[in-house]
Design an enzyme around this catalytic site. Structure first.
Site, short mmCIF file in Angstrom:
data_model
loop_
_atom_site.label_atom_id
_atom_site.label_comp_id
_atom_site.label_asym_id
_atom_site.label_seq_id
_atom_site.Cartn_x
_atom_site.Cartn_y
_atom_site.Cartn_z
N PHE A 542 9.21 60.14 0.72
CA PHE A 542 10.22 60.30 -0.32
C PHE A 542 11.19 61.42 -0.01
O PHE A 542 12.29 61.47 -0.53
CB PHE A 542 9.53 60.61 -1.65
CG PHE A 542 8.63 61.80 -1.54
CD1 PHE A 542 9.14 63.09 -1.66
CD2 PHE A 542 7.27 61.64 -1.29
CE1 PHE A 542 8.32 64.19 -1.53
CE2 PHE A 542 6.45 62.76 -1.16
CZ PHE A 542 6.97 64.02 -1.27
N ASP A 656 -1.52 54.49 -9.37
CA ASP A 656 -1.63 55.10 -8.04
C ASP A 656 -2.56 56.31 -8.11
O ASP A 656 -2.23 57.39 -7.63
CB ASP A 656 -0.23 55.47 -7.52
CG ASP A 656 -0.20 55.58 -5.99
OD1 ASP A 656 -1.18 55.12 -5.35
OD2 ASP A 656 0.77 56.11 -5.45
#
Ligand code: NAG
Ligand code: NAG
Ligand code: NAG
Ligand code: NAG
Ligand code: NAG
Length: 883
Positions: A542, A656
């Site tokens: 990211f 997650d």
């Protein structure tokens, strides 16, 4: 002959119809049009209007007629026909809409009698008609079908994954003798908050129906609905209108309009409304011929009666629960509930064999429901039972429950249902409309008109928000607003002034600016010394994570900078802000604010001194965590997840859960992080699961989720079970270089448990620290989280209770000096071989809450390895670059 059947054809699609063999041969050359006479109930009147369109087309058994230049539209002054700015892939009358800022009416010339009236909407922006400004009422004759209907809010709340942004409403309206016309009028709702509102419609359908399909036949005493809670009967009068709320093919599949008996009704599968965990659905195949001698053959398609849901063959277990459906409805209305039954079970031979009890809204309606009794001992004969129930209330959404339960003294301890239909009956003012759903996530829509003007005082800002949300939500927003304002000391004016669209990354998303602090890019640059590499504490696909200081360099924060211009990340970025800004819990990482300007997407979190849990378990120079620290961490994570699942208005599924997403603060308290993939769990319409594409991390994925694409909160429970094993074993979930049997930690742990050798997977660092009884229980908990069948896994609430008990066991064992000796315990009672399923919640319910922070009795080196928030969907995180 062929020409004649074309003339008769009303666009019935080939697969829709029960075809008499003789006629197939005659009309075959004329396909795809089949004669209207082929369906069980050929409607006398059928209008399918594609509003705003100037062409005609045939689709799925319907002949859609464009309304441009048609005589139907009697008052069309000012109405506009336009295509949506973003076309939908869903087939139907959605390629155009009719829209107007003022009222418009469709007049249908019809014969007397009952009709289905169906409305089709595609919630989108059309030319200058902005999606969120659609706000209107719809009347049909004396009835109000929709009132102040906010199409985009309803579309957001309707989470039918197959039909995003499509809204469908169905009504039954009876035209009395002498009435020759039905006027359907669309009226924009102009209010102070909605000065630019408009009305729109994509499709209207009117289908005539048999006289007493749902309306009560005064001559048929047996068919009159029974009022729940009384012994009296309730007549569905011709003067009433009904709205179809649910039509469910219980234990079966979706049935499309063209597969119906001629009236183009759609039937949905019931899974989303079933709340009982273990039930059986049986398909009795197509062999036995059904005979419709108790009901009309058009009541429901054959298919509906072929599948049945029952309680399964558990015998006396079935006495312990009710087979239950929960149907969300608007309170303050009366409902007609029709139950469909048909006995096809070869083992049920005569009346009395299988008898059951029915409760509606928790009230007993019959204790001797017996399908064969109702059909005079004939099998394969469909029957229906109608009940009318008032759900009192002030229009809020409540669940109407349907429960069935075996009669105790019968040969088969079972109960069954084939289908159900639920209708709302108009109130005494002719109204059928309920309130709009709450905005998703309680996020205020950015009040666009107001954002340019600086509102200088608090009340005005709040008033703008008030316009966008409904009352209850408003209260919670205000509370949240002030809580956060106080906590973070954020000036409201600063917040609202800063959301001038021009400075945003792309200005298109409406972010909850009022809910968390907006940082300017200058502040962020100052905090990180202009993104100095020296400040990087973690990195991943990211982008980078920096440690920075805000509030005059006093408060450390973690600053996650998404790679500039990463289009893919926008959704995750917005999700994370939306989720985290509403959540406050000791065991969830706090989002302090964000920055979304100059093409930057930046999230600012509280700083977590000890970084990710993973970095204290393996592949690390950090000293090993003690067993008790590990237990405290597990309990903290479980509490955080339990809060997500049960502590907020709409359940949130994290999706997650893994050891890199569990962060540890200075006191070793665990905090769950990374909400970029989180989903609002099932709300309103779909009650038990969310259908979604698979996201998450390899090694932690719930097998049920990736095989069946059904996401429930139990998927988080599974991933948490993997984390428990990681904590116990100090190894990764998947190690490809291990010998085959040990590659998957889950498989290996299950294997060891069966053999009673769980201590084999134990982290060598923990030798001598774990009491045997504690190890056993911990293993029990972990493995119960990892059951293949999600419904068997405990809830996070149960997990919290069980882990607290494990901690107590550890403490008392430590006091008694009974410590794990490194020996296996095959000789002790075989807890793992057969009985993890016997872990009962109640055993733990009495255990007391314990503090989540550990004593910190050991001190650790202060290496700041801050691997924060990885996101394996984009790329795997590597070990921190930087220092
Ligand atoms: C349905 O029932 C009607 C009489 O109630 C009968 O005339 C008709 O043939 C039946 N249709 C089919 C397809 O069985
Ligand atoms: C569409 O169908 C209607 C009714 O059958 C007819 O009047 C009209 O002319 C048709 N329009 C076009 C463009 O074919
Ligand atoms: C329907 O609307 C038309 C045109 O506005 C009007 O002439 C007619 O009287 C209305 N019919 C009914 C039943 O309200
Ligand atoms: C079934 O539901 C009814 C109504 O809510 C309730 O009274 C009854 O106790 C339930 N039975 C079982 C076994 O849960
Ligand atoms: C439904 O609305 C109609 C028209 O306003 C009214 O006459 C009728 O009584 C209503 N039905 C009920 C059950 O209130």
């Amino acid at each position: 002959m062929c020409a004649a059947s074309i003339a008769l054809a009303i666009s019935m699609d080939t697969n829709c119809i029960r075809i008499a063999l003789g006629t197939i041969l005659l009309i075959l050359p004329c396909l795809p049009f089949l004669s209207i006479a082929e369906v069980i109930y050929p409607p006398l009147e059928l209008f399918s209007i594609s509003c705003g369109s100037s062409t005609n087309f045939t689709l799925d058994g319907r002949n859609w007629i464009g309304d441009n230049n048609s005589k139907l539209l009697s008052e069309s002054q000012g109405s506009v026909a336009a295509p949506p700015n973003t076309p939908t892939a869903i087939q139907g009358p959605y390629t155009y809409a009719r829209l107007s800022h003022s009222q418009f009416t469709y007049s249908f010339s019809l014969k007397a009698g009952p009709k289905f009236v169906r409305l089709f909407f595609y919630s989108a922006s059309y030319q200058s008609f902005y999606r969120t400004k659609a706000y209107f009422s719809v009347t049909a004759g004396p009835y109000t079908l929709l009132r102040d209907f906010d199409a985009s809010l309803n579309a957001a709340a309707d989470d039918d994954p197959g039909q995003p942004d499509i809204l469908f409403r169905e009504y039954c309206i009876n035209l009395e003798d002498g009435q020759k016309q039905l006027n359907i009028t669309f009226i924009p709702s102009k209010t102070a908050q909605h000065p630019y509102s408009y009305a729109f419609i994509n499709g209207i359908e009117i289908v005539s129906m048999p006289p007493f399909l749902y309306y009560t036949n005064p001559d048929d005493y047996d068919g009159v609905p029974q009022t729940v809670g009384t012994l009296s009967q309730y007549h569905i009068e011709n003067s009433s209108a009904l709205e179809t709320i649910y039509r469910l093919n219980v234990a079966g599949k979706d049935i499309t309009g063209s597969e119906d008996t001629g009236m183009l009704r759609t039937w949905k599968a019931d899974d989303n409304y079933l709340t009982t965990q273990s039930t059986t659905s049986v398909d009795f195949g197509r062999i036995t011929k059904l005979s419709f001698n108790m009901t009309q053959n058009y009541t429901a398609p054959d298919e509906v009666y072929r599948t049945v849901r029952n309680m399964g063959t558990n015998g006396s277990m079935n006495m312990r629960f009710n087979l239950t459906w929960q149907l969300p409805v608007d309170s303050g209305f009366t409902y007609l509930l029709r139950l469909h039954f048909c006995e096809l079970d070869p083992f049920v031979l005569q009346a009395g064999d299988l008898m059951f009890v029915i409760y509606i809204a928790d009230q007993l309606v019959t204790n001797r429901a017996d399908v064969l009794l109702w059909t005079d001992n004939q099998k394969g004969v469909p029957v229906v039972r109608d009940y009318v129930v008032l759900i009192p209330g002030n229009r809020k959404k409540l669940n109407l429950s349907l429960k069935i339960h075996p009669h105790p003294l019968r040969r088969f301890e079972d109960a069954q249902l084939n289908a159900l239909e639920l209708f709302k009956i108009n109130d005494s003012t002719g109204n059928l409309a309920g309130p709009n759903p709450d905005p998703p996530l309680q996020t205020p829509k950015a009040p666009v008109e107001n954002s340019k003007k600086k509102s200088s005082d608090t009340t005005r800002t709040l008033a703008a928000v008030a316009g966008a949300v409904s009352g209850v939500v408003l209260v919670s927003l205000i509370v949240a607003f002030f809580l956060i304002k106080r906590k973070k000391n954020v000036a409201i004016d600063k917040c609202s002034n800063q959301k001038d669209g021009s400075s945003h990354g792309d200005g298109s998303s409406s972010l909850p600016t009022n809910l968390c602090r907006h940082f300017s890019i200058e502040e962020i640059r100052a905090a990180t010394n202009n993104f100095d590499e020296l400040f990087i504490v973690g990195t991943g696909g990211f982008g980078n994570v920096y440690k920075g200081y805000i509030e005059d360099s006093s408060t450390p924060v973690a600053i996650k900078r998404l790679k500039p211009g990463s289009r893919q990340g926008v959704d995750e970025f917005v999700t994370e802000i939306e989720m985290l800004s509403q959540l406050r819990h000791l065991n969830l990482v706090s989002l302090l604010g964000y920055c979304y300007e100059s093409n930057e997407m930046i999230l600012v979190y509280e700083f977590m001194d000890h970084g990710a849990l993973r970095d204290h378990l393996y592949d690390t120079d950090n000293p090993s965590l003690s067993w008790k620290q590990r237990l405290h961490i597990c309990i903290g994570v479980a509490r955080g997840l339990n809060y997500l699942h049960t502590g907020v208005k709409h359940m949130i599924i994290h999706r997650d859960v893994k050891s890199t997403n569990i962060l540890l603060d200075a006191k070793w308290a665990a905090k769950v992080s990374d909400f970029g993939l989180s989903r609002i769990g099932p709300t309103g319409i779909s009650m038990t699961h969310v259908n979604t594409g698979v996201k998450g991390s390899i090694g932690y994925l719930d097998p049920e989720y990736y095989k069946r694409l059904r996401l429930t909160e139990k998927s988080d429970v599974y991933s948490f079970g993997v984390v428990l094993l990681e904590v116990l074993s100090g190894r990764q979930p998947l190690l490809h270089w291990e010998e085959k049997q040990r590659i998957s930690l889950v498989k290996w742990a299950k294997h060891c448990c069966e053999k009673g050798t769980l201590s084999k997977i134990m982290d060598a660092e923990l030798k001598g620290q774990i009491a045997p009884v504690c190890l056993r229980k911990f293993g029990d908990v972990a493995l119960s989280c990892l059951f293949e069948d999600g419904t068997q896994r405990p809830s996070m609430k149960d997990v919290v209770g069980m882990l607290e008990l494990v901690l107590q066991l550890q403490d008392s064992a430590a006091n008694d000096g009974v410590m794990e000796s490194g020996r296996d315990y095959e000789d002790s009672e075989d807890v793992f071989g057969s009985s993890h399923s016997s872990v009962h919640v109640s055993d733990y319910s009495k255990s007391t809450g314990l503090s989540t922070t550990s004593e910190g009795d050991r001190s650790y080196g202060s290496k700041e390895s801050f691997v924060l928030i990885s996101n394996d969907v984009f790329s795997e995180i590597k070990d921190p670059k930087g220092r």
